[in-house]
Design a protein around this motif. Structure first.
Motif, PDB file in Angstrom:
ATOM      1  N   ILE A  82      19.205 -18.293 -22.777  1.00  0.00           N
ATOM      2  CA  ILE A  82      20.412 -19.076 -22.966  1.00  0.00           C
ATOM      3  C   ILE A  82      20.084 -20.518 -22.634  1.00  0.00           C
ATOM      4  O   ILE A  82      19.527 -20.810 -21.571  1.00  0.00           O
ATOM      5  N   ARG A  83      20.428 -21.412 -23.564  1.00  0.00           N
ATOM      6  CA  ARG A  83      20.072 -22.817 -23.370  1.00  0.00           C
ATOM      7  C   ARG A  83      21.078 -23.500 -22.448  1.00  0.00           C
ATOM      8  O   ARG A  83      22.214 -23.053 -22.299  1.00  0.00           O
ATOM      9  N   SER A  84      20.637 -24.588 -21.871  1.00  0.00           N
ATOM     10  CA  SER A  84      21.498 -25.322 -20.958  1.00  0.00           C
ATOM     11  C   SER A  84      22.724 -25.852 -21.703  1.00  0.00           C
ATOM     12  O   SER A  84      22.607 -26.397 -22.797  1.00  0.00           O
ATOM     13  N   GLY A  85      23.890 -25.656 -21.109  1.00  0.00           N
ATOM     14  CA  GLY A  85      25.113 -26.186 -21.705  1.00  0.00           C
ATOM     15  C   GLY A  85      25.682 -25.353 -22.834  1.00  0.00           C
ATOM     16  O   GLY A  85      26.692 -25.726 -23.432  1.00  0.00           O
ATOM     17  N   GLU A  86      25.048 -24.229 -23.102  1.00  0.00           N
ATOM     18  CA  GLU A  86      25.523 -23.407 -24.204  1.00  0.00           C
ATOM     19  C   GLU A  86      26.757 -22.599 -23.800  1.00  0.00           C
ATOM     20  O   GLU A  86      26.949 -22.264 -22.638  1.00  0.00           O
ATOM     21  N   LEU A  87      27.572 -22.262 -24.801  1.00  0.00           N
ATOM     22  CA  LEU A  87      28.702 -21.356 -24.590  1.00  0.00           C
ATOM     23  C   LEU A  87      28.373 -20.084 -25.359  1.00  0.00           C
ATOM     24  O   LEU A  87      28.300 -20.080 -26.587  1.00  0.00           O
TER      25      LEU A  87
ATOM     26  N   THR B  35      32.998 -30.348 -19.079  1.00  0.00           N
ATOM     27  CA  THR B  35      32.201 -30.146 -17.871  1.00  0.00           C
ATOM     28  C   THR B  35      30.750 -29.820 -18.185  1.00  0.00           C
ATOM     29  O   THR B  35      29.877 -30.024 -17.347  1.00  0.00           O
ATOM     30  N   GLY B  36      30.488 -29.274 -19.371  1.00  0.00           N
ATOM     31  CA  GLY B  36      29.116 -29.033 -19.798  1.00  0.00           C
ATOM     32  C   GLY B  36      28.407 -27.903 -19.089  1.00  0.00           C
ATOM     33  O   GLY B  36      27.189 -27.819 -19.120  1.00  0.00           O
ATOM     34  N   HIS B  37      29.152 -27.003 -18.437  1.00  0.00           N
ATOM     35  CA  HIS B  37      28.510 -25.874 -17.767  1.00  0.00           C
ATOM     36  C   HIS B  37      27.929 -24.896 -18.778  1.00  0.00           C
ATOM     37  O   HIS B  37      28.544 -24.634 -19.813  1.00  0.00           O
TER      38      HIS B  37
END
Lengths: 291, 373
Positions: B25-30, B186-188
């Motif tokens: 899972i990439r950073s910031g992905e939903l 928020t970019g989580h």
């Protein structure tokens, strides 16, 4: 049914589950009559009998040294039994309500054992365990510890008999609440202890309080098991229920009922306390349950 | 924060809930974990959170081997289906809980905790409700509080377990859009579990389709809808009709009728198409033809149930409301877009297939993908 009730009359009922006014009045009257005969009358009899010879005689029976000793012992026993069962009950309910393990059903049955077994047998168990013919009894005696016919035995028997109250009250509550709240607290970084203190305990506090009050009432009132292990030594190993029985057997009815009235009053205080707490925190309790 | 799940397996007793699953899972992905109940999606989420320990395999948060860490140390924001709000605490106390249980050295001052909680309350658009108890909030409001509480600990990843599962349809749709906004702001890195394909397709950057403890396909919503890697994904996402067919002479056959759909390879196969991706023909040399056994109105179209061929295979197709075909008893049609998969248990078709090179797809590639317009 030859006569059919006129149709519109049926429509006057407020809802499908409500009864006609007559039926309601009858049911309520029946319940009240039953309560009066079975609960209220005996309670009144205790107090009226206790005060039959006047307040002075009543007070004299209570401040008599043996009676005072019995009151003190009863309070001591409750002071040990209730906190112990508070801790054991919470631990047992926690284990059963929050974890899956083998032998869980067996443990639940075991917790119920004191309820299903006659209190006399509960007492006899301790006689077998700690009596002079047992392995433990003489060993402890040689080290100067008297269990049977002494305070430790009475406390043990009372703990045994009153064990299920707190656990039984909490198990269904904890099972229903599940573990999501605890998991939430842990995921937010709380330690196990913080989770228990800030999340689990507040969630069960009303059930816990109720269990403790019931446990206390029974601890002070227990007769059978305590009678077997106490030895009935006046002024030493007589709790209030035992003291009352002795007085009664000696045809000293006034004194017997005087002490009985005190015991009954203790139980009543417990109930009043519970009701007061329920009234005081009704909103909060509804919020906790309704969530 | 990237997540990397490597060969994670989870057994509950003797039954495997999750077979050797790997996922990056990439950073910031939903990301949506989508699957029917029992597919292992919630188990996978709980393994990432540390609420369950894997039987084998590792979970990496960036370079950090999180499987060695307890749930407290992982610093994940977890949102539960039934909110799991602390019922005896006010909304503000709930949100501030994660900060107030920190060790004394890292714990912000009481006023600071309160300020942070108020700020998050604004973020989830519940300003002014801080003194309420959870029981005094609606389901949608409670879930917003639960999210604010999870965000308060500045989580490395945000994990949501069927976050809208207990809410009614309208609230669910609103919250879906709102969650997307929060995520964008928020970019989580966010992983959520759902059994609702519509929710997964609308909300997620990528969808992980799971079934029976395995990942069947990972892809963007377009990929999993338009190019399902396996029959299960085709059936599970969107609506599907399926017909057992045979491949011979470079095209598909149903019984002894050529369908006019080109295909490579040979042997038994299964044809999949979507009810709305068909065109009705007025008689044909090569097409699917069937007897209409039922018809019902479906929002903007009319759905016909057909029985095809000697095997009376039931399929569904959509026709326009006013289309004259809706009243006929015999209908000829041809899918505009379709997929062919080897028949289950028959390896010959699979070996004869020419697998289309498709990135992102983890499972067996389908036999063929054609689209004629």
């Amino acid at each position: 049914m030859a006569d059919v009730a006129p149709f519109p009359r049926r429509l006057t009922r407020a809802s499908a589950t409500s009864e006609s006014p007559l039926a309601r009045a009858l049911l309520i009257a029946l319940a009240l009559a039953f309560l009066s005969v079975v609960l209220l009358l005996p309670l009144l009899a205790v107090f009226s009998e206790a005060l039959r010879n006047g307040v002075a005689a009543w007070a004299a029976a209570l401040i008599e040294p043996d009676a005072l000793a019995a009151v003190r012992l009863t309070l001591i026993v409750a002071a040990f039994a209730v906190p112990l069962n508070l801790v054991f009950g919470v631990v047992a309910a926690w284990a059963i309500g929050k974890f899956e393990f083998k032998g869980k059903a067996f443990l639940i049955t075991l917790i119920d054992l004191p309820f299903s077994v006659s209190p006399v047998i509960s007492g006899l168990v301790y006689v077998l365990l700690f009596g002079s013919g047992s392995l433990l009894g003489p060993f402890l005696k040689s080290h100067g510890i008297e269990v049977l016919f002494a305070v430790p035995g009475i406390v043990l028997a009372t703990v045994f008999v009153t064990f299920p109250f707190v656990a039984r009250e909490l198990i269904p509550l904890m099972q229903e609440q599940g573990t999501a709240d605890e998991e939430a607290a842990l995921s937010l970084g709380a330690s196990g202890w913080q989770t228990f203190w800030h999340v689990t305990l507040p969630n069960i506090r009303w059930g816990l309080l109720y269990g403790v009050l019931l446990c206390n009432a029974r601890a002070m009132g227990e007769f059978g098991a305590v009678s077997v292990v106490s030895g009935h030594i006046r002024g030493l190993t007589n709790t209030m229920p035992l003291h009352i029985e002795i007085l009664y057997n000696e045809y000293n009815f006034a004194a017997a009922f005087a002490v009985a009235s005190l015991l009954a009053a203790l139980a009543l205080v417990t109930l009043v306390l519970k009701t007061a707490i329920e009234l005081r925190y009704a909103g909060q309790m509804a919020a906790v349950r309704g969530h | 924060m990237e997540l990397s799940i490597r060969n994670v397996r989870k057994d509950f007793g003797a039954t495997p809930a999750l077979h050797e699953v790997s996922l990056d899972i990439r950073s910031g992905e939903l990301i949506a974990l989508l699957g029917p109940s029992g597919s292992g999606k919630t188990t996978l989420l709980r393994l990432i959170a540390g609420l369950e320990a894997p039987s084998a395999g590792t979970v990496f948060f960036g370079e950090d081997d999180a499987s060695r860490r307890s749930v407290q140390e992982r610093q994940v924001g977890f949102v539960f289906q039934h909110y799991a709000l602390f019922r005896h605490m006010t909304v503000l106390e709930n949100i501030g809980f994660g900060l107030s249980v920190r060790p004394r050295a890292q714990r912000p001052a009481r006023a600071e905790i309160r300020r942070r909680a108020e700020e998050l309350l604004d973020l989830v658009q519940l300003s002014g409700l801080g003194q309420r108890y959870p029981a005094q909030l609606s389901g949608g409001q409670r879930q917003r509080v639960a999210l604010a509480r999870a965000l308060a600990i500045e989580p490395r990843v945000l994990l949501l377990d069927e976050p809208f599962g207990a809410l009614d349809a309208q609230v669910r749709k609103d919250l879906r859009r709102w969650l997307r906004e929060i995520h964008d702001r928020t970019g989580h890195t966010t992983v959520f579990v759902t059994h609702d394909q519509e929710e997964a397709l609308e909300l997620a950057d990528r969808v992980v389709v799971m079934s029976q403890g395995r990942i069947e396909q990972v892809g963007t919503p377009d990929e999993v809808y338009d190019r399902p890697a396996v029959p299960f994904v085709h059936r599970f996402i969107g609506e599907s009709s399926q017909v057992p067919v045979r491949i011979a002479d470079g095209q598909l056959w149903l019984d002894d009728r050529a369908l006019g759909l080109p295909a490579s390879g040979s042997g038994e196969a299964v044809l999949f198409f979507r009810p709305h991706q068909v065109e009705v023909l007025s008689g044909c040399g090569g097409c699917l033809a069937g007897t209409v056994t039922g018809s019902r109105r479906l929002a903007g179209t009319r759905r016909l149930e057909l029985e095809l061929g000697g095997g009376r295979h039931r399929v569904e197709i959509d026709v326009p409301i006013e289309h004259p075909a809706a009243t006929r008893s015999q209908i000829s049609f041809r899918p505009r877009t379709w997929r062919v998969y080897p028949a289950a248990g028959d390896g010959s078709a699979a070996t004869a297939a020419t697998p289309a090179p498709e990135p992102e797809q983890t499972a067996i590639a389908p036999l063929a993908l054609y689209s004629i317009r």
